[in-house]
Design a protein around this motif. Structure first.
Motif, short mmCIF file in Angstrom:
data_model
loop_
_atom_site.label_atom_id
_atom_site.label_comp_id
_atom_site.label_asym_id
_atom_site.label_seq_id
_atom_site.Cartn_x
_atom_site.Cartn_y
_atom_site.Cartn_z
N THR A 4 0.84 -1.20 0.00
CA THR A 4 0.00 0.00 0.00
C THR A 4 0.87 1.25 0.00
O THR A 4 1.94 1.28 0.60
CB THR A 4 -0.92 0.00 1.23
OG1 THR A 4 -1.72 -1.20 1.19
CG2 THR A 4 -1.84 1.21 1.27
N ALA A 11 0.19 10.42 -5.76
CA ALA A 11 -0.98 9.70 -6.24
C ALA A 11 -0.69 9.12 -7.61
O ALA A 11 -0.33 9.86 -8.54
CB ALA A 11 -2.17 10.65 -6.33
N PHE A 38 -11.20 6.70 -2.91
CA PHE A 38 -11.50 5.53 -2.09
C PHE A 38 -11.97 4.37 -2.95
O PHE A 38 -12.65 4.53 -3.95
CB PHE A 38 -12.53 5.86 -0.99
CG PHE A 38 -13.90 6.27 -1.47
CD1 PHE A 38 -14.97 5.40 -1.35
CD2 PHE A 38 -14.12 7.53 -1.99
CE1 PHE A 38 -16.24 5.78 -1.77
CE2 PHE A 38 -15.39 7.92 -2.40
CZ PHE A 38 -16.45 7.04 -2.29
N TYR A 112 -2.31 1.60 -6.05
CA TYR A 112 -2.55 2.26 -4.77
C TYR A 112 -2.33 1.30 -3.59
O TYR A 112 -2.09 1.74 -2.47
CB TYR A 112 -3.98 2.81 -4.72
CG TYR A 112 -4.13 4.12 -5.46
CD1 TYR A 112 -4.26 5.33 -4.77
CD2 TYR A 112 -4.11 4.17 -6.84
CE1 TYR A 112 -4.39 6.53 -5.44
CE2 TYR A 112 -4.23 5.37 -7.53
CZ TYR A 112 -4.37 6.55 -6.83
OH TYR A 112 -4.47 7.74 -7.49
N ALA A 114 -4.78 -1.04 -2.72
CA ALA A 114 -6.08 -1.12 -2.04
C ALA A 114 -6.22 -2.48 -1.37
O ALA A 114 -5.97 -3.52 -1.98
CB ALA A 114 -7.20 -0.92 -3.06
N HIS A 119 -11.58 1.54 1.28
CA HIS A 119 -10.22 1.92 1.66
C HIS A 119 -9.98 3.32 1.11
O HIS A 119 -10.08 3.54 -0.09
CB HIS A 119 -9.22 0.92 1.10
CG HIS A 119 -7.82 1.12 1.58
ND1 HIS A 119 -6.83 0.19 1.39
CD2 HIS A 119 -7.21 2.14 2.26
CE1 HIS A 119 -5.68 0.64 1.92
NE2 HIS A 119 -5.90 1.82 2.45
N PHE A 121 -7.83 6.98 0.57
CA PHE A 121 -6.53 7.59 0.34
C PHE A 121 -6.76 9.09 0.17
O PHE A 121 -7.48 9.51 -0.74
CB PHE A 121 -5.86 7.03 -0.92
CG PHE A 121 -5.53 5.57 -0.85
CD1 PHE A 121 -4.24 5.15 -0.55
CD2 PHE A 121 -6.51 4.61 -1.08
CE1 PHE A 121 -3.93 3.79 -0.49
CE2 PHE A 121 -6.21 3.25 -1.01
CZ PHE A 121 -4.92 2.85 -0.71
N LEU A 129 0.26 11.76 -0.52
CA LEU A 129 -0.62 11.06 0.41
C LEU A 129 -0.45 11.59 1.83
O LEU A 129 0.66 11.62 2.36
CB LEU A 129 -0.33 9.56 0.38
CG LEU A 129 -1.28 8.68 1.20
CD1 LEU A 129 -2.67 8.69 0.62
CD2 LEU A 129 -0.75 7.25 1.29
N TYR A 131 -3.20 10.81 4.27
CA TYR A 131 -3.96 9.90 5.13
C TYR A 131 -4.36 8.67 4.32
O TYR A 131 -4.73 8.79 3.14
CB TYR A 131 -5.24 10.56 5.69
CG TYR A 131 -6.10 9.56 6.46
CD1 TYR A 131 -5.80 9.26 7.78
CD2 TYR A 131 -7.15 8.89 5.84
CE1 TYR A 131 -6.54 8.30 8.48
CE2 TYR A 131 -7.90 7.94 6.53
CZ TYR A 131 -7.59 7.66 7.84
OH TYR A 131 -8.32 6.71 8.52
N THR A 132 -4.33 7.51 4.95
CA THR A 132 -4.88 6.30 4.33
C THR A 132 -5.43 5.38 5.40
O THR A 132 -4.91 5.32 6.52
CB THR A 132 -3.83 5.57 3.47
OG1 THR A 132 -4.48 4.48 2.78
CG2 THR A 132 -2.68 5.01 4.29
N MET A 167 -2.55 7.21 9.49
CA MET A 167 -2.70 5.86 8.94
C MET A 167 -3.51 4.99 9.90
O MET A 167 -3.22 4.94 11.10
CB MET A 167 -1.33 5.24 8.70
CG MET A 167 -1.36 3.95 7.92
SD MET A 167 0.31 3.35 7.53
CE MET A 167 0.83 4.53 6.31
#
Length: 194
Positions: A4, A11, A38, A112, A114, A119, A121, A129, A131-132, A167
């Motif tokens: 991930t 991105a 997402f 990504y 996923a 999920h 991003f 990035l 936050y994920t 995260m």
């Protein structure tokens, strides 16, 4: 290399067809100060259970130049409900406040990393990035939600603060990979937070 994306990663670009019949890439969302991508689908009870709160979050931040983009990468050979045709029906019935894209080759899900549906991003103006993970702590049952990590991350970022928890582990069904058992995950896929 982790499966991930990591905090600070760019991105990955894409070119995917939307339920409106148009193709979209990152450039189409260039005016957004924050881009929330997402991975979602049509059938997952965790997606369906959190649709309302995801909509509320998207609506809450829409006037702050936060754009939401949903991507369905699930194989319709696992669940026919996840076909593009059913995506079009679902969008028509629900009129979600986001662009809903189809990833039939699953290349974008791999790019990504996923893990589950849903999920999330979150990318800043420079498409780094920030936050994920999950949106909420109980996506299957909205009445039991006690924290909205996605909303907290967006509020922190828009206030110019460091995101308190950048995260989290996504909660939901695993992505349905073509030709694989419904519960299969890539060998290098793992929890984001231990």
């Amino acid at each position: 290399m982790p499966f991930t994306l990591s905090i600070g990663d760019n991105a990955p670009d894409f070119r995917l067809c939307s339920t409106d019949g148009r193709a979209y890439c990152l450039e189409n969302f260039k005016d957004a100060n924050v881009l929330v991508i997402f991975f979602t689908c049509n059938h997952c009870p965790y997606v369906i259970g959190s649709d309302k709160v995801t909509r509320q979050t998207a609506d809450k931040f829409a006037d702050k130049s936060v754009c939401f983009v949903g991507i369905n990468s699930n194989s319709p050979n696992t669940y026919i409900e996840d076909s593009y045709e059913n995506m079009v029906v679902r969008m028509r019935e629900n009129r979600f406040p986001w662009t809903y894209l189809h990833d039939p080759a699953q290349d974008v899900a791999l790019a990504y990393g996923a893990l589950r549906t849903p999920h999330f991003f979150v990318f800043d103006k420079n498409r780094k990035l920030i936050y994920t993970g999950r949106a909420v702590d109980n996506p299957k049952d909205a009445e039991k939600i006690t924290v909205n990590d996605l909303e907290n991350a967006l509020q922190d970022h828009l206030a110019g603060k460091e995101i308190t928890q950048p995260m989290t582990n996504p909660i939901g069904c695993n992505v349905k990979w073509e030709g694989k058992d419904p519960h299969w995950m890539p060998a290098n896929a793992c929890d984001l937070v231990l």
